[in-house]
Scaffold this motif. Structure first.
Motif, PDB file in Angstrom:
ATOM      1  N   MET A   1      -3.614  34.284 -31.364  1.00  0.00           N
ATOM      2  CA  MET A   1      -2.634  33.275 -31.584  1.00  0.00           C
ATOM      3  C   MET A   1      -1.155  33.789 -30.715  1.00  0.00           C
ATOM      4  O   MET A   1      -0.555  32.752 -30.372  1.00  0.00           O
ATOM      5  CB  MET A   1      -2.316  33.372 -33.032  1.00  0.00           C
ATOM      6  N   ASN A   2      -0.927  34.938 -30.692  1.00  0.00           N
ATOM      7  CA  ASN A   2       0.507  35.248 -30.194  1.00  0.00           C
ATOM      8  C   ASN A   2       0.350  35.168 -28.666  1.00  0.00           C
ATOM      9  O   ASN A   2       1.545  35.257 -27.790  1.00  0.00           O
ATOM     10  CB  ASN A   2       0.742  36.740 -30.510  1.00  0.00           C
ATOM     11  N   SER A   3      -0.912  34.920 -28.127  1.00  0.00           N
ATOM     12  CA  SER A   3      -0.950  34.921 -26.362  1.00  0.00           C
ATOM     13  C   SER A   3      -0.776  33.518 -25.965  1.00  0.00           C
ATOM     14  O   SER A   3      -0.732  33.299 -24.764  1.00  0.00           O
ATOM     15  CB  SER A   3      -2.135  35.328 -25.948  1.00  0.00           C
ATOM     16  N   ASP A   4      -0.440  32.478 -26.979  1.00  0.00           N
ATOM     17  CA  ASP A   4      -0.247  31.259 -26.548  1.00  0.00           C
ATOM     18  C   ASP A   4       1.075  31.039 -25.778  1.00  0.00           C
ATOM     19  O   ASP A   4       2.219  31.600 -26.264  1.00  0.00           O
ATOM     20  CB  ASP A   4      -0.115  30.440 -27.792  1.00  0.00           C
ATOM     21  N   THR A   5       1.089  30.510 -24.403  1.00  0.00           N
ATOM     22  CA  THR A   5       2.330  30.516 -23.601  1.00  0.00           C
ATOM     23  C   THR A   5       3.247  29.313 -24.222  1.00  0.00           C
ATOM     24  O   THR A   5       4.235  29.262 -23.762  1.00  0.00           O
ATOM     25  CB  THR A   5       2.068  29.986 -22.344  1.00  0.00           C
ATOM     26  N   GLN A   6       2.575  28.245 -25.019  1.00  0.00           N
ATOM     27  CA  GLN A   6       3.336  27.592 -25.939  1.00  0.00           C
ATOM     28  C   GLN A   6       3.902  26.239 -24.850  1.00  0.00           C
ATOM     29  O   GLN A   6       5.052  25.746 -25.150  1.00  0.00           O
ATOM     30  CB  GLN A   6       4.399  27.935 -26.828  1.00  0.00           C
ATOM     31  N   LYS A   7       3.237  26.228 -23.522  1.00  0.00           N
ATOM     32  CA  LYS A   7       3.523  25.344 -22.661  1.00  0.00           C
ATOM     33  C   LYS A   7       3.100  23.924 -23.386  1.00  0.00           C
ATOM     34  O   LYS A   7       3.954  22.872 -22.808  1.00  0.00           O
ATOM     35  CB  LYS A   7       2.980  25.529 -21.398  1.00  0.00           C
ATOM     36  N   TYR A   8       1.997  23.896 -24.026  1.00  0.00           N
ATOM     37  CA  TYR A   8       1.635  22.422 -24.380  1.00  0.00           C
ATOM     38  C   TYR A   8       1.737  22.560 -26.232  1.00  0.00           C
ATOM     39  O   TYR A   8       1.910  23.415 -26.701  1.00  0.00           O
ATOM     40  CB  TYR A   8       0.266  22.428 -24.025  1.00  0.00           C
ATOM     41  N   ASP A   9       1.580  21.310 -26.679  1.00  0.00           N
ATOM     42  CA  ASP A   9       1.464  21.005 -28.209  1.00  0.00           C
ATOM     43  C   ASP A   9      -0.009  21.473 -28.373  1.00  0.00           C
ATOM     44  O   ASP A   9      -0.787  20.511 -28.497  1.00  0.00           O
ATOM     45  CB  ASP A   9       1.624  19.685 -28.341  1.00  0.00           C
ATOM     46  N   THR A  10      -0.218  22.871 -28.640  1.00  0.00           N
ATOM     47  CA  THR A  10      -1.610  23.484 -28.807  1.00  0.00           C
ATOM     48  C   THR A  10      -2.326  22.897 -29.661  1.00  0.00           C
ATOM     49  O   THR A  10      -3.566  22.596 -29.398  1.00  0.00           O
ATOM     50  CB  THR A  10      -1.394  25.080 -29.114  1.00  0.00           C
ATOM     51  N   GLY A  11      -1.872  22.448 -30.980  1.00  0.00           N
ATOM     52  CA  GLY A  11      -2.801  21.875 -32.017  1.00  0.00           C
ATOM     53  C   GLY A  11      -3.367  20.545 -31.405  1.00  0.00           C
ATOM     54  O   GLY A  11      -4.411  20.300 -32.132  1.00  0.00           O
ATOM     55  N   LYS A  12      -2.959  19.922 -30.640  1.00  0.00           N
ATOM     56  CA  LYS A  12      -3.471  18.622 -29.992  1.00  0.00           C
ATOM     57  C   LYS A  12      -4.936  18.779 -28.953  1.00  0.00           C
ATOM     58  O   LYS A  12      -5.337  18.125 -28.621  1.00  0.00           O
ATOM     59  CB  LYS A  12      -2.630  17.860 -29.343  1.00  0.00           C
ATOM     60  N   TYR A  13      -4.943  20.232 -28.581  1.00  0.00           N
ATOM     61  CA  TYR A  13      -5.921  20.622 -27.665  1.00  0.00           C
ATOM     62  C   TYR A  13      -7.010  21.480 -28.079  1.00  0.00           C
ATOM     63  O   TYR A  13      -7.483  22.459 -27.328  1.00  0.00           O
ATOM     64  CB  TYR A  13      -5.436  20.966 -26.241  1.00  0.00           C
TER      65      TYR A  13
END
Lengths: 274, 274
Positions: free
Chosen positions: A192-204
């Motif tokens: 969870m914490n390694s998400d770069t948050q470049k995208y709207d993760t929940g949609k992918y």
């Protein structure tokens, strides 16, 4: 037989709910009066108490479902009935069981247990008898335990809906649990914490990501205590995991399809065996 | 409108099942005659074909649900109808989309898609319209795509039950998927294979371990192909994960409860936001 559950959170609450209608006299201790009232309205406890002073000296089986750090405090201050059994549901065992045994009078039997069931959410509202259904139950046996009382605990676990009951030492427990429970929590939090948050993760995401990260929603005080008091085994489990991760990483880097396929075949074989 | 689904495995089979009763003329192509007969009996296809020779030249939308390596073969040998749309459901996109576009005639529109839904098991028997319900759908847009046809694909995804439809480039797709789908599979396989097997593991697991390792039961040929053809993004996602794992490992080693709690608070916040 009088059973008192101390702490009607998600685990203690599930105990009283699973005990309902099983022929026991069940009482609850919780500092929150609303929780006690709800449990009484649900028909899960005969009576609720904000402390154990009155009910514990009359109780045949006390199940303490408090935070690990509070279990010892409770034991220290309680007056247990002679010949009764005292239990706890803490997620790791070796670091406090010796201390607990020292405080327990000789005429009281201490049998620590671990119901391998839980919820991400805290509190009685999320407790349910269903979480115990077909789940695994572990009984911690130490040298001084009475075989007959261990057997009684085994029977009780079956009545509560657990499918498997295993008996083992506190050290064995903490070793296997560092792999089956603590490591998955470490992995979920790191993912969870390694998400770069470049995208709207929940949609992918698909089901796999959702399943894997459910436990990344984590009770910070409880799990910090559980991790730090089991660090030797947990660090060892993390290292074993890292070794496997390295094997796959190298195979991907080297375009080594044979090694990758071998990893997949092995994990599939093991998962199906489970 | 005539839709032909090529390959009635778990994804192709779910497509024909989800298309049932939605007002399209649906056909199936599969090399397995029993599968075609079952899909016809289920009322999911009007007719089945063991190859695309007869039906593809009359089809308005061809959805190719074959293994990645077979998609290009199929495109090379097919005669698509002028003005029709051709799609695939391969899990990664950039490595073959340029090749696919080169083979596709100018009067045919190529729109690659990714339904973020699946099953661990292979085959039509495990296909179900339910896997698409409320799932995520990604449409891959490249420079030459016709806006109107992209919009039609978006509408179709909604009809199939998907909750979210996102449109992005093949590179963006492969980057986010390396994190949301491929990394969880790497983790699950590594977790499963890191078991020292000292204990009868299945008797000491809870829901978290079960959820996390479900995808360790993995199709070795498919996932080897998906991993190796997306290695740059996948290795980067693994590295991001390892960094977070290192932070937690160090905190556990150092008895650094504040850092651990901070990790847990962050993962909880992110998971709840999901």
């Amino acid at each position: 037989m009088k059973i008192t559950v101390v702490g009607l959170g998600v685990i203690g609450g599930s105990f009283v709910k699973a005990l309902k209608g099983k022929g026991y006299e069940v009482y609850g201790v919780d500092k929150d009066v609303d929780t006690l009232n709800r449990a009484k309205e649900d028909g899960c406890i005969i009576e609720g108490f904000v402390d154990g002073e009155e009910i514990i000296p009359e109780t045949d089986l006390t199940i303490i479902c408090l935070y690990p750090s509070l279990v010892l405090d409770f034991i220290k201050n309680a007056h247990f009935k002679s010949g009764s059994v005292v239990s706890d549901a803490v997620g790791i065992k070796s670091y406090f069981i010796e201390q607990a045994l020292e405080m327990i009078p000789d005429d009281v039997e201490y049998i620590s247990v671990h119901p391998m069931a839980g919820r991400e959410k805290k509190g009685y509202a999320y407790a349910s008898a269903d979480v115990f259904k077909n789940a695994n139950f572990i009984i911690i046996q130490h040298e001084t335990n009475d075989e007959q009382k261990i057997k009684k605990m085994q029977l009780l676990a079956g009545k509560l809906g657990f499918r498997s009951v295993k008996i083992m030492s506190p050290y064995e427990h903490d070793e296997i649990i560092s792999y089956t429970s603590q490591l998955p929590h470490v992995m979920a939090v790191a993912l969870m914490n390694s998400d770069t948050q470049k995208y709207d993760t929940g949609k992918y995401i698909g089901d796999s990501f959702r399943d894997l990260t459910r436990i990344a929603n984590i009770n910070e005080d409880l799990w910090t205590e559980l991790f730090l008091n089991n660090k030797r085994y947990l660090l060892s489990s993390i290292r074993h995991f890292e070794k496997q991760l390295d094997i796959m990483k190298k195979a991907i880097y080297d375009d080594d399809d044979e090694t990758l396929k071998e990893c997949f075949r092995e994990s599939t074989r093991r998962r199906e065996h489970l």
